[in-house]
Each structure stands twice: as structure tokens, then as C-alpha cells.
Design a protein around this motif. Sequence first.
Motif, short mmCIF file in Angstrom:
data_model
loop_
_atom_site.label_atom_id
_atom_site.label_comp_id
_atom_site.label_asym_id
_atom_site.label_seq_id
_atom_site.Cartn_x
_atom_site.Cartn_y
_atom_site.Cartn_z
N TYR A 1 0.82 -1.21 0.00
CA TYR A 1 0.00 0.00 0.00
C TYR A 1 0.86 1.26 0.00
O TYR A 1 2.05 1.22 0.31
CB TYR A 1 -1.00 0.01 1.15
CG TYR A 1 -0.38 0.06 2.53
CD1 TYR A 1 -0.15 -1.12 3.24
CD2 TYR A 1 -0.05 1.28 3.12
CE1 TYR A 1 0.42 -1.09 4.49
CE2 TYR A 1 0.52 1.32 4.38
CZ TYR A 1 0.75 0.13 5.06
OH TYR A 1 1.33 0.17 6.30
N LEU A 2 0.20 2.35 -0.38
CA LEU A 2 0.87 3.64 -0.52
C LEU A 2 -0.07 4.70 0.06
O LEU A 2 -1.26 4.71 -0.26
CB LEU A 2 1.11 3.87 -2.00
CG LEU A 2 1.85 5.10 -2.48
CD1 LEU A 2 2.45 4.80 -3.84
CD2 LEU A 2 0.95 6.31 -2.60
N THR A 3 0.46 5.55 0.91
CA THR A 3 -0.40 6.57 1.53
C THR A 3 -0.03 7.97 1.04
O THR A 3 1.05 8.19 0.49
CB THR A 3 -0.23 6.55 3.07
OG1 THR A 3 1.13 6.91 3.35
CG2 THR A 3 -0.55 5.19 3.65
N GLN A 4 -0.95 8.90 1.24
CA GLN A 4 -0.66 10.30 0.91
C GLN A 4 0.53 10.81 1.72
O GLN A 4 1.32 11.62 1.25
CB GLN A 4 -1.90 11.17 1.18
CG GLN A 4 -3.02 10.97 0.17
CD GLN A 4 -2.65 11.50 -1.22
OE1 GLN A 4 -2.10 12.57 -1.36
NE2 GLN A 4 -2.96 10.73 -2.24
N GLU A 5 0.64 10.31 2.95
CA GLU A 5 1.75 10.70 3.82
C GLU A 5 3.11 10.32 3.18
O GLU A 5 4.06 11.10 3.24
CB GLU A 5 1.56 10.01 5.18
CG GLU A 5 2.68 10.21 6.19
CD GLU A 5 2.89 11.68 6.56
OE1 GLU A 5 1.89 12.44 6.56
OE2 GLU A 5 4.06 12.06 6.84
N MET A 6 3.16 9.15 2.55
CA MET A 6 4.41 8.74 1.88
C MET A 6 4.77 9.69 0.74
O MET A 6 5.93 10.01 0.53
CB MET A 6 4.28 7.32 1.32
CG MET A 6 4.15 6.24 2.36
SD MET A 6 3.92 4.64 1.52
CE MET A 6 3.58 3.56 2.91
N LEU A 7 3.74 10.11 0.01
CA LEU A 7 3.99 11.06 -1.09
C LEU A 7 4.54 12.36 -0.55
O LEU A 7 5.47 12.95 -1.10
CB LEU A 7 2.71 11.32 -1.89
CG LEU A 7 2.12 10.15 -2.67
CD1 LEU A 7 0.83 10.58 -3.38
CD2 LEU A 7 3.11 9.64 -3.70
N ARG A 8 3.96 12.82 0.57
CA ARG A 8 4.44 14.08 1.18
C ARG A 8 5.87 13.93 1.65
O ARG A 8 6.72 14.78 1.37
CB ARG A 8 3.53 14.46 2.36
CG ARG A 8 2.27 15.22 1.96
CD ARG A 8 1.58 15.84 3.17
NE ARG A 8 1.07 14.83 4.08
CZ ARG A 8 -0.14 14.25 3.95
NH1 ARG A 8 -0.93 14.60 2.96
NH2 ARG A 8 -0.54 13.35 4.81
N GLU A 9 6.13 12.84 2.33
CA GLU A 9 7.45 12.64 2.92
C GLU A 9 8.56 12.55 1.86
O GLU A 9 9.67 13.02 2.08
CB GLU A 9 7.43 11.35 3.74
CG GLU A 9 8.27 11.44 5.00
CD GLU A 9 8.07 10.21 5.86
OE1 GLU A 9 9.06 9.50 6.08
OE2 GLU A 9 6.92 9.97 6.30
N THR A 10 8.25 11.93 0.72
CA THR A 10 9.27 11.76 -0.32
C THR A 10 9.20 12.88 -1.37
O THR A 10 9.96 12.87 -2.34
CB THR A 10 9.10 10.41 -1.04
OG1 THR A 10 7.76 10.33 -1.54
CG2 THR A 10 9.34 9.24 -0.10
N GLU A 11 8.27 13.80 -1.16
CA GLU A 11 8.05 14.90 -2.11
C GLU A 11 7.85 14.38 -3.52
O GLU A 11 8.42 14.89 -4.49
CB GLU A 11 9.20 15.91 -2.04
CG GLU A 11 9.23 16.64 -0.71
CD GLU A 11 10.43 17.58 -0.57
OE1 GLU A 11 10.98 18.01 -1.60
OE2 GLU A 11 10.80 17.88 0.57
N THR A 12 7.04 13.35 -3.62
CA THR A 12 6.71 12.79 -4.93
C THR A 12 5.23 13.08 -5.22
O THR A 12 4.50 13.55 -4.36
CB THR A 12 6.95 11.27 -4.96
OG1 THR A 12 6.36 10.70 -3.79
CG2 THR A 12 8.41 10.94 -5.02
N SER A 13 4.83 12.78 -6.45
CA SER A 13 3.44 13.02 -6.83
C SER A 13 2.88 11.75 -7.44
O SER A 13 3.59 10.75 -7.58
CB SER A 13 3.38 14.14 -7.86
OG SER A 13 3.98 13.69 -9.06
#
Length: 320
Positions: free
Chosen positions: A220-232
Motif C-alpha cells: 500500500y501507498l499513503t498520501q503521507e508517503m507522497l508528502r514525505e518523499t516529495e513525490t506526486s
Amino acid sequence: MILKSLKESRRLLLVTHVRPDGDAIGSILALGRGLSLMGKTVRLYNESPIPAIFRFLPGIEQIVSDPGPLSDYDTAVALDCSDLSRVGGLADAVSRIPTLINIDHHLTNTGFGAHQMIDPAASSTGELVYQILMDLGIAIDSAMAYAIYTAIFTDTGSFLFQNTNPKAFYICGRMVELGVNSYTVAQKLFATYSLGRLKLLNMVLDTIQISRNGKLSVMYLTQEMLRETETSVDDINGLVNYAKHIEDVQVAVLIQESQRLPGGGDRSHYHVSLRSNGPVDVAAIAESYGGGGHSGAAAYTTYTSLAEIKKNVFRLSDIF
Ligand SMILES: [Mn+2]
């Protein structure tokens, strides 16, 4: 009938599915350019942003998210859409354009539209667009060649998936003869990743769980992971495939937390991507949750909790 209808059309709106992939984008660009060269007024529409990796394609800026008044068009062409609803919020309005043409290769295509070209044996919608351009007598230029090559190359997973057929190789070979630099395309699509994407991959791989029988993997992938890695969302493309490479795994699942919808309140929703190595038809699974796709790659959206989704998904491993 499709050819006659395309020849008679004057003002066309070309549409494809939300969260467009390489096949959707390549198909709309190639057909759009071909019809423009025939002297027609053509607009290319997509509801979603175009993923950054496709921005090297000539003419990509012509895909817009504002089609203008739909009463302007006499013909709409839906590409790579198993159902017209895949177009997104504009689907109903598009269905009211006088002539609707449906060009697709999904087995699950609902057969909407006045004229159809639906061929589940085709590797990609790009393959069908190539056939149409040939039948219309259009000379394929380098821009169209890049678009068609990208459509077929991405939908066959770089010729790795089971839908890779002789035509896929043949057409891509011709596209290279017509000016496509296959090395450039491969580099643009697959070989250059941001550091953020690799960090995101690391986080997502860390969530892998395997079913007891070893045949199903879930991450799974969360919005938090996107924020933390500065990815989109651009950086999520293809991540699901990593879990498919695990020995014995037949079905890989990626559960992706989606951005909260405007006005959607606190409710998270999830996009669930399924990939199959062969025997299991994941389109049927996705369909049972209101989604769709191909037997080897499918997806659905759900509003249940992550824990609930995981429970349901793991239950699937009992049937294969
Ligand atoms: Mn496709």
C-alpha cells in the motif's frame, strides 16, 4: 463504418480515460494528428493531468482539460475506454455529441457509441489507431510514430506482457523506420527516476505482505508517503509491477490512498491496482468492485478502510 464516419466528420472531440496511461495518450495524439492533417478541426481532451514522463511526446500540449462548449462538435471519439464513464465528469455531455465512436481493446468494453472498433486481441488501442490511419491513407510522420510506438510499448509493458503479439512488434518496427528513436523512448519512460521515486518505492516495498499460499502480494501507498518523499502521483506509475516479480506470486495488488475529494469531507478513498501473471483474471475481480481493465491489469476505487480492503484482497488468494 468507423472510417466513413471519421471521413464525414468535421469537428471532432477526442477523449480518453482519466489517469491516462501511455496507450491512452499515444492513441489520442496519433489519431488527433492524423485527423488534423485531413483538414478537420480536432480537440484532444483529458480530465486528468498528463503524467510528466509523457511530456516528451510531440504535440502533448494539445491535450487540454477544457474542451470548450460541447455543442461545437459533430463527432466524439473515445479511445482506450472500456466504458464511456471512464472519460470522467464529462462522460454524459460527451454522449450527447451527435456521433460517438468507440475505439478500444478491452475485453470488458460495453459496446457504447454509434460506431465501434473493439478488438480484445489487439495489444493496445494504439495498434487499432495505426490500422485506422493506414485505412484512411494517412502518411505517418515522426510525431504520430512516437505516439503509436509509446502506446504499444507501454501497454505491452515493453513487450513483456501476454498481450504482446506479432503486430505489436511489426508496428513498432515500422515506427522506428519512420523516425522513432527507441532508446530515447525507453530512457524517457523507464530509465530516469527522481530520487524521491526511489525513496517512495523503498517505502512501498516495505509494506509488502504475501498471502499464506504465497500467490498474492499486497502493498500500500499513503498520501503521507507522497508528502514525505516529495513525490506526486506521477511517481506511482508502475510500482505495482515490482510485487509481481516475486517468485510464485500470481497476483500483485497495490492499494493507493487517493487525495481527498473536494467536498468529500474526511473520507479517504483508495485506488486498488491489480496485476496478474496469467491464470487469474483480475478484470473480473475489479469488475465485482465496480472497476474494470484487462485480465492481466485492472483496477477499482473503493471507500472502505485500508484494513477492510486488505482483508477482502487476501480472501481472494483462496480462489487461486
Ligand atoms: Mn490500453
